[in-house]
Design an enzyme around this catalytic site. Structure first.
Site, short mmCIF file in Angstrom:
data_model
loop_
_atom_site.label_atom_id
_atom_site.label_comp_id
_atom_site.label_asym_id
_atom_site.label_seq_id
_atom_site.Cartn_x
_atom_site.Cartn_y
_atom_site.Cartn_z
N LYS A 22 97.86 103.79 -1.11
CA LYS A 22 96.60 103.62 -1.85
C LYS A 22 95.40 103.76 -0.93
O LYS A 22 94.44 104.47 -1.25
CB LYS A 22 96.61 102.23 -2.51
CG LYS A 22 95.25 101.71 -2.92
CD LYS A 22 95.32 100.31 -3.52
CE LYS A 22 95.21 99.16 -2.55
NZ LYS A 22 93.85 98.83 -2.09
N ASN A 23 95.45 103.07 0.21
CA ASN A 23 94.26 103.03 1.06
C ASN A 23 94.03 104.33 1.84
O ASN A 23 92.96 104.51 2.44
CB ASN A 23 94.31 101.83 2.02
CG ASN A 23 94.11 100.52 1.27
OD1 ASN A 23 93.70 100.53 0.10
ND2 ASN A 23 94.42 99.41 1.91
N ARG A 94 86.06 98.09 -3.95
CA ARG A 94 85.17 98.32 -2.81
C ARG A 94 85.30 99.72 -2.22
O ARG A 94 84.34 100.27 -1.68
CB ARG A 94 85.45 97.31 -1.71
CG ARG A 94 85.26 95.89 -2.12
CD ARG A 94 85.50 94.99 -0.94
NE ARG A 94 84.64 95.38 0.17
CZ ARG A 94 83.41 94.97 0.34
NH1 ARG A 94 82.88 94.13 -0.50
NH2 ARG A 94 82.71 95.39 1.37
N ARG A 123 82.61 90.61 3.10
CA ARG A 123 82.96 92.00 3.47
C ARG A 123 81.70 92.85 3.52
O ARG A 123 81.39 93.60 2.59
CB ARG A 123 83.99 92.57 2.50
CG ARG A 123 85.32 91.84 2.60
CD ARG A 123 86.34 92.38 1.66
NE ARG A 123 86.87 93.67 2.07
CZ ARG A 123 87.74 94.36 1.33
NH1 ARG A 123 88.15 93.90 0.17
NH2 ARG A 123 88.19 95.52 1.76
N ASP A 309 96.73 93.00 5.83
CA ASP A 309 97.25 93.19 4.48
C ASP A 309 98.71 92.76 4.33
O ASP A 309 99.26 92.80 3.22
CB ASP A 309 97.10 94.66 4.05
CG ASP A 309 95.63 95.02 3.78
OD1 ASP A 309 94.80 94.11 3.69
OD2 ASP A 309 95.33 96.22 3.67
N ARG A 401 97.00 96.86 -8.97
CA ARG A 401 96.01 97.62 -8.19
C ARG A 401 96.67 98.30 -6.98
O ARG A 401 96.16 99.30 -6.49
CB ARG A 401 94.92 96.69 -7.66
CG ARG A 401 94.01 96.14 -8.74
CD ARG A 401 92.90 95.35 -8.12
NE ARG A 401 92.20 96.15 -7.11
CZ ARG A 401 91.34 95.68 -6.24
NH1 ARG A 401 91.05 94.40 -6.23
NH2 ARG A 401 90.76 96.47 -5.37
C1 EPZ Z 1 90.26 98.17 4.46
O1 EPZ Z 1 89.13 97.48 3.97
C2 EPZ Z 1 91.34 98.05 3.42
N1 EPZ Z 1 90.87 98.64 2.18
C3 EPZ Z 1 91.72 96.59 3.21
O2 EPZ Z 1 92.81 96.54 2.32
C4 EPZ Z 1 92.14 96.00 4.56
O3 EPZ Z 1 92.38 94.62 4.41
C5 EPZ Z 1 91.06 96.22 5.61
O4 EPZ Z 1 90.73 97.62 5.69
C6 EPZ Z 1 91.47 95.78 7.01
O5 EPZ Z 1 92.60 96.49 7.42
C7 EPZ Z 1 90.90 99.96 2.03
O6 EPZ Z 1 91.30 100.72 2.91
C8 EPZ Z 1 90.46 100.51 0.73
P1 EPZ Z 1 87.18 96.86 7.33
P2 EPZ Z 1 87.72 97.66 4.68
O7 EPZ Z 1 85.86 97.52 7.14
O8 EPZ Z 1 87.60 99.03 5.20
C9 EPZ Z 1 84.18 93.66 9.16
C10 EPZ Z 1 94.01 95.81 0.43
O9 EPZ Z 1 94.56 94.71 0.17
N2 EPZ Z 1 83.11 94.62 8.79
O10 EPZ Z 1 88.14 97.54 8.23
O11 EPZ Z 1 86.69 97.18 3.74
C11 EPZ Z 1 84.89 93.08 7.96
O12 EPZ Z 1 84.19 91.98 7.42
C12 EPZ Z 1 92.63 95.86 1.05
O13 EPZ Z 1 94.55 96.89 0.19
C13 EPZ Z 1 81.82 94.41 9.23
O14 EPZ Z 1 81.53 93.44 9.92
O15 EPZ Z 1 87.85 96.66 5.89
C14 EPZ Z 1 86.23 92.71 8.54
O16 EPZ Z 1 86.13 91.50 9.21
C15 EPZ Z 1 91.99 94.53 1.08
N3 EPZ Z 1 80.87 95.31 8.86
C16 EPZ Z 1 86.47 93.82 9.54
O17 EPZ Z 1 85.18 94.37 9.84
C17 EPZ Z 1 81.15 96.42 8.10
O18 EPZ Z 1 80.22 97.20 7.83
C18 EPZ Z 1 87.39 94.93 9.09
O19 EPZ Z 1 86.97 95.38 7.80
C19 EPZ Z 1 82.46 96.63 7.70
C20 EPZ Z 1 83.45 95.72 8.04
#
Ligand code: EPZ
Length: 423
Positions: A22-23, A94, A123, A309, A401
Site C-alpha cells: 500500500k505505502n 494522509r 504528524r 508499522d 485500509r
Molecule cells: C509513512 O508515513 C507511512 N505512510 C506510515 O505508515 C509509517 O508509519 C511512517 O511512514 C513511518 O515509517 C505511508 O507511507 C503512506 P514520516 P509518513 O514522514 O511518511 C516526522 C501505516 O500504518 N515528520 O516518515 O507520514 C513524523 O512526525 C502508516 O501504513 C516531521 O517531523 O511518516 C515522524 O515522527 C501509518 N516532519 C517521522 O518524521 C515532517 O514534515 C517520520 O514520519 C514529516 C514527518
C-alpha cells in the site's frame, strides 16, 4: 459497520501470499500526475486507501481504471487538469499529501488540504514544505490548505532530516518535484524505506535521472518531461511482517510468499532472538516458532531499523512471550493506543513515556475490542489469534485500509475468523 470475530487458540500453519505494498503504491499513483503518457501499475492491492487515492486523482483530472482482466491499475492525465486536493478526501488519508510535489512540478500550482488529525500522534508536514521551498516553490499555508506555485522548479541541495529522522512521504513528495526541476538536486537524509526505493525506480522508468536509490543521499538530475511507464509494485513488507508475527505468536509454521528478505531483516532478527526459526526460501520467508517465545527489547527506527508499522503487532506477540520486553518508539512516541485494548485481553503492558514495558507470559482471553488505527487493529487480530475464546474486533474499516482479504488469508492458515455486520 463490519467486525471480525476471531476464535483463538489455533497454531497458524501453511503458506500465504503478501499483496502489493500500500505505502509504495500510493505515492507511485501520485507520480502519474508527472507522466505524459499512461502509467500501468501491477500488483496494486485492492484496499480502501487505494480507492481513496484513486478518487483524489480523479478529482485532479487523472483517469484511473482498474482493468478487470489483468487487475492492473491504469492512470492517465486528462483535461481539465485541476489542482485542488480537497479536505473532504485528505482528512481520511494522509498519503494524499503526496500530490503536492507532482502538481507544482507538472502543473505549476497546487492547493492541497493539510491532512486530517491522526490517531498515532502528531504528524507534521514541515519537511515536505521545506523541500518544496528549497526547490524554489512559493509555499503558503492558509485556511487549512497548502498553496504551492512555481513556473519552473530549480534543483537545490537540501537536508530533509527532522527530529525523528527521515520522512517517508516527505522524501517521496520532494523527489517527485525534483525530477522535473531544472538542474541537480541533492536530497540529504532521504528516507531509505523500500517503498521510497520503489517509487524512485518507477520514476527512473518514466525517464527521471535519480542516483543513490536506497541510500540517504538522493541525487536527482532534472529532466523536461517524463513518459508513462509500466511497473509492478513491491510486496507489502508490513503485511508480510504481520503474518510472520501472528504465526510466531501462535507457535505456528507459516511461509509468506513474496516477502522480500532484505526488506524484513530487522524483523527476522527480532523473531530469531525471540526463539523462532526464520528461513529465506527464495520467494518466501518462513517462520517456525516454539510454543513459548522469549522476551526481546526492540526500538523502532527508520529503515533499515525496526518499522514502527510493526510495533503494535510485535507488542501483541511479546505479551505471550516469556520475560520482560521493552518496546521503544522512536518514530511516533505516542503510538501506543493498542496497549489499553491488549491489556483488556489480559496482557500486562505498562506505557512509560515513549516506551512500553511488556510483562510476559500472559494468557490472553477473548474480549470485545476496537482500535483507533490500522496497525493497532492488526495487533488486536494477532492477540485474538492467540487468545482463549472469542474476540470481536470492531471498526474493521481500519484493517480494510491496509490488509487485502485479511480474513480469507488467515482462514487459509487455519485461523477461525469471520466477518460480521455490527449495527
Ligand atoms: C509513512 O508515513 C507511512 N505512510 C506510515 O505508515 C509509517 O508509519 C511512517 O511512514 C513511518 O515509517 C505511508 O507511507 C503512506 P514520516 P509518513 O514522514 O511518511 C516526522 C501505516 O500504518 N515528520 O516518515 O507520514 C513524523 O512526525 C502508516 O501504513 C516531521 O517531523 O511518516 C515522524 O515522527 C501509518 N516532519 C517521522 O518524521 C515532517 O514534515 C517520520 O514520519 C514529516 C514527518
Amino acid at each position: 459497520m463490519d467486525a471480525l470475530v476471531v476464535t483463538g487458540g489455533r497454531r497458524l500453519k501453511g503458506r500465504v501470499r503478501a499483496s502489493g505494498a500500500k505505502n509504495a503504491a500510493l505515492p507511485i499513483m501520485a507520480a502519474a500526475i508527472l507522466a505524459d503518457g499512461p502509467v500501468r501499475l501491477k500488483n496494486v492491492p485492492n484496499l480502501a486507501d487505494i480507492r481513496t487515492m484513486s478518487r483524489l486523482l480523479r478529482e485532479l483530472g487523472v483517469r484511473v481504471e482498474r482493468e478487470e482482466k489483468s487487475g492492473d491499475l491504469v492512470l492517465q492525465n486528462e483535461r481539465p487538469a485541476r489542482v485542488v486536493a480537497p479536505y473532504s478526501i485528505m482528512r481520511t488519508m494522509r498519503a494524499g499529501f503526496c500530490v503536492l510535489g507532482p502538481l507544482v512540478a507538472r502543473r505549476g500550482r497546487a492547493e492541497v488540504s493539510l491532512p486530517g488529525g491522526c490517531a498515532i500522534g502528531d504528524r507534521p508536514v514541515d519537511l515536505h514544505l521545506k523541500g518544496m521551498r528549497a526547490l524554489g516553490a512559493k509555499v503558503e499555508v492558509k485556511h487549512g490548505y497548502v498553496f504551492g506555485s512555481c513556473r519552473r522548479l530549480r534543483g537545490a541541495e537540501m537536508y530533509l532530516g527532522g527530529p525523528f529522522g527521515s520522512t517517508v512521504t516527505g522524501t517521496a513528495n520532494v523527489l517527485m518535484a525534483a525530477v522535473l526541476a531544472r538542474g541537480t538536486t541533492v536530497i540529504d537524509c532521504a528516507a531509505c524505506e523500500p517503498e521510497v526505493q520503489d517509487l524512485a525506480r518507477m520514476l527512473v522508468k518514466m525517464g527521471a535521472g535519480i542516483r543513490g536509490i536506497g541510500s540517504p543521499r538522493l541525487l536527482v538530475e532534472g529532466v523536461d518531461r517524463l513518459s508513462g511507464a509500466e511497473h509492478a509494485v513491491i510486496p507489502d513488507r508490513i503485511e508480510a511482517g504481520t503474518f510472520l508475527l501472528a504465526a510466531a505468536a501462535t507457535g505456528g509454521d507459516v511461509a509468506v510468499e513474496g516477502a522480500r528478505w532484505n526488506d524484513l531483516f530487522a524483523l527476522v532478527h527480532l523473531l530469531r532472538e525471540a526463539g523462532a526459526e526464520v528461513e529465506h526460501l527464495g520467494d518466501a520467508v518462513r517462520v517456525r516458532a516454539p510454543r513459548r517465545l522469549r522476551s526481546v527489547d526492540v526500538t523502532t527506527l527508520p529503515f533499515p531499523g525496526f518499522p514502527t508499522d510493526l510495533q503494535a503487532q510485535t507488542a501483541a506477540m511479546l505479551a505471550v512471550a516469556d520475560g520482560i520486553s521493552v518496546i521503544t518508539e522512536k518514530i511516533y512516541p505516542d503510538r501506543f493506543m493498542h496497549v489499553a485494548e491488549l491489556n483488556r485481553m489480559g496482557a500486562a503492558i505498562r506505557k512509560e513515556g515513549p516506551a512500553a514495558v511488556v510483562h510476559g507470559p500472559r494468557r490472553l482471553s477473548g474480549a470485545p475490542v476496537m482500535a483507533s488505527d490500522l496497525r493497532a487493529s492488526a495487533a488486536l487480530v494477532v492477540a485474538a489469534l492467540v487468545a482463549e475464546g472469542r474476540t470481536t474486533v470492531s471498526r474493521v474499516y481500519h484493517l480494510d485500509r491496509g490488509y487485502e482479504r485479511l480474513e480469507q488469508k488467515l482462514k487459509r492458515l487455519g485461523a477461525r475468523v469471520r466477518r460480521i455486520k455490527e449495527s
